[in-house]
Motif scaffolding. Structure first.
Motif, PDB file in Angstrom:
ATOM      1  N   SER A   1       0.815  -1.216   0.000  1.00  0.00           N
ATOM      2  CA  SER A   1       0.000   0.000   0.000  1.00  0.00           C
ATOM      3  C   SER A   1       0.850   1.267   0.000  1.00  0.00           C
ATOM      4  O   SER A   1       1.699   1.472   0.871  1.00  0.00           O
ATOM      5  CB  SER A   1      -0.924   0.004   1.223  1.00  0.00           C
ATOM      6  OG  SER A   1      -1.730   1.165   1.240  1.00  0.00           O
ATOM      7  N   GLY A   2       0.621   2.106  -1.016  1.00  0.00           N
ATOM      8  CA  GLY A   2       1.282   3.402  -1.107  1.00  0.00           C
ATOM      9  C   GLY A   2       2.759   3.367  -1.443  1.00  0.00           C
ATOM     10  O   GLY A   2       3.422   4.404  -1.433  1.00  0.00           O
ATOM     11  N   LYS A   3       3.299   2.199  -1.785  1.00  0.00           N
ATOM     12  CA  LYS A   3       4.745   2.084  -2.012  1.00  0.00           C
ATOM     13  C   LYS A   3       5.130   2.152  -3.485  1.00  0.00           C
ATOM     14  O   LYS A   3       6.309   2.076  -3.828  1.00  0.00           O
ATOM     15  CB  LYS A   3       5.278   0.786  -1.401  1.00  0.00           C
ATOM     16  CG  LYS A   3       5.193   0.771   0.122  1.00  0.00           C
ATOM     17  CD  LYS A   3       5.831  -0.471   0.711  1.00  0.00           C
ATOM     18  CE  LYS A   3       5.788  -0.424   2.241  1.00  0.00           C
ATOM     19  NZ  LYS A   3       6.397  -1.629   2.850  1.00  0.00           N
ATOM     20  N   GLY A   4       4.131   2.276  -4.384  1.00  0.00           N
ATOM     21  CA  GLY A   4       4.451   2.378  -5.808  1.00  0.00           C
ATOM     22  C   GLY A   4       4.970   1.086  -6.401  1.00  0.00           C
ATOM     23  O   GLY A   4       5.688   1.106  -7.406  1.00  0.00           O
ATOM     24  N   ILE A   5       4.610  -0.044  -5.802  1.00  0.00           N
ATOM     25  CA  ILE A   5       5.068  -1.356  -6.273  1.00  0.00           C
ATOM     26  C   ILE A   5       3.952  -2.033  -7.070  1.00  0.00           C
ATOM     27  O   ILE A   5       2.852  -2.252  -6.558  1.00  0.00           O
ATOM     28  CB  ILE A   5       5.493  -2.249  -5.096  1.00  0.00           C
ATOM     29  CG1 ILE A   5       6.692  -1.622  -4.375  1.00  0.00           C
ATOM     30  CG2 ILE A   5       5.828  -3.660  -5.572  1.00  0.00           C
ATOM     31  CD1 ILE A   5       7.093  -2.351  -3.104  1.00  0.00           C
ATOM     32  N   LEU A   6       4.241  -2.361  -8.302  1.00  0.00           N
ATOM     33  CA  LEU A   6       3.285  -3.058  -9.164  1.00  0.00           C
ATOM     34  C   LEU A   6       3.197  -4.519  -8.732  1.00  0.00           C
ATOM     35  O   LEU A   6       4.225  -5.167  -8.534  1.00  0.00           O
ATOM     36  CB  LEU A   6       3.751  -2.983 -10.620  1.00  0.00           C
ATOM     37  CG  LEU A   6       2.931  -3.783 -11.638  1.00  0.00           C
ATOM     38  CD1 LEU A   6       1.609  -3.077 -11.925  1.00  0.00           C
ATOM     39  CD2 LEU A   6       3.733  -3.973 -12.933  1.00  0.00           C
ATOM     40  N   VAL A   7       1.979  -5.037  -8.594  1.00  0.00           N
ATOM     41  CA  VAL A   7       1.787  -6.451  -8.291  1.00  0.00           C
ATOM     42  C   VAL A   7       1.098  -7.122  -9.463  1.00  0.00           C
ATOM     43  O   VAL A   7       0.002  -6.730  -9.867  1.00  0.00           O
ATOM     44  CB  VAL A   7       0.951  -6.648  -7.004  1.00  0.00           C
ATOM     45  CG1 VAL A   7       0.699  -8.146  -6.757  1.00  0.00           C
ATOM     46  CG2 VAL A   7       1.661  -6.026  -5.804  1.00  0.00           C
TER      47      VAL A   7
END
Length: 332
Positions: free
Chosen positions: A244-250
């Motif tokens: 959440s909110g970390k700019g990491i694409l899953v």
């Protein structure tokens, strides 16, 4: 507690069956029913496969009476449920790799190899899992469909979404063979695209969030790939909380995992996969083929679909490019 109670009631309801002989080869207009023992984890994609399987059999005029068993979340009752089904039924359906392996072992332990037919679906690599000798089959009492997902195309989505991505995490449950196989396929694809792969495994639902959080906190991590994984699919909120909110694409292994979990995937249609398995069952029930004579079948490329969750992407702080959004169906 409420969810477990409802699941138990549902299983109990579906398990009320008549005394008609299980696995009878008579069907359709004769009025006789064919009982099929089904062992399936509680998972949306796997339920879709089961529903597709049964609908295809019924569409061919066969009156089928399923006995559905769903193991508890820990899987501690899987062997007992398999024994119950094998004791009652000559025609069986295993949904998922581990489930199908348990059913096969139980058939062998009961000495029913000559009498039973075991169909499987949603198994990533049934040859490696010991269910069939080869993709062509040819011996034994098993046949079915593979849900080997388009791993390379899923990994390619990472670069399409973020051309500058250079570090990709992979997370899966260590005990799930299907997930391990997909991870091993993903690593060389990640590396071929000039990115570094970091693989982490969890032991069960209790440590998904801890492992995912550690992976999401790894310096320079741009994306996380999750293969099809029943344990993680049952606890998707752990992944979404970790990124959440970390700019990491899953990127997930299939569509149902996008709910509260990932941003995008290219997914198999599990209902259609189940229907393919249902066609095999029809051939067996009608006496047209033995299970050993039916080769392995998987999803065709045109049956897979790009799917996204714009809300999950926004929660993670990710903006999907127009090139991806234009070819995806949004599940929100």
């Amino acid at each position: 507690m409420k969810k477990s109670l409802l699941m138990s009631l549902a299983v109990a309801t579906m398990s009320i069956v008549s005394m008609t002989s299980c696995g009878s080869s008579e069907g359709g207009s004769s009025g006789n029913s064919v009982k099929i023992g089904i062992l399936q984890p509680n998972h949306p994609a796997l339920s879709a496969a089961t529903n597709g399987f049964l609908s295809e059999i019924r569409a061919n005029g066969i009156n089928v009476e399923p006995i559905l068993r769903m193991p508890n979340p820990s899987g501690s009752d899987t062997n007992a449920l398999a024994l119950d089904l094998v004791s009652q039924c000559d025609i069986l359906l295993g949904v998922g790799t581990t489930i199908s392996q348990v059913l096969k072992g139980t058939v062998e332990e009961k000495g029913k190899e000559e009498k039973a037919s075991l169909l499987f679906t949603a198994v990533t690599d049934p040859v490696a899992a010991g269910l069939i000798p080869s993709k062509d089959n040819g011996s034994g009492f098993c046949c079915g469909t593979t849900d080997m997902n388009p791993v390379e195309e899923q990994i390619a989505l990472i670069k399409e979404c973020n051309p500058d991505a250079d570090k990709v995490g992979i997370i899966y449950t260590a005990t799930e063979t299907n997930s391990r196989i997909q991870s091993e396929m993903a690593v060389p694809k990640i590396e071929s695209l000039g990115m570094e792969a970091i693989v982490s495994t969890c032991t069960g639902s209790s440590d998904i969030f801890t492992v995912a959080s550690a992976l999401a906190s790894t310096d320079g991590i741009d994306a996380i790939y999750i293969p099809t994984d029943n344990t993680i699919a049952e606890n998707p909120g752990a992944i979404s909380s970790a990124v959440s909110g970390k700019g990491i694409l899953v990127v997930c292994g299939e569509e149902s995992m996008l709910k509260n979990c990932g941003s995008v995937t290219k997914s198999i249609n599990y209902t259609e996969l189940g229907k393919k398995t249902g066609k095999m069952a029809v051939s067996i029930i009608k006496g047209e083929k033995a299970a050993k004579d039916i080769p392995l079948v998987g999803a065709e490329a045109e049956e897979c679909e790009y799917v996204m969750s714009l809300s999950n992407a926004a929660d993670a702080g990710v903006v999907l490019p127009d090139s991806v959004k234009s070819k995806c169906r949004n599940i929100d």
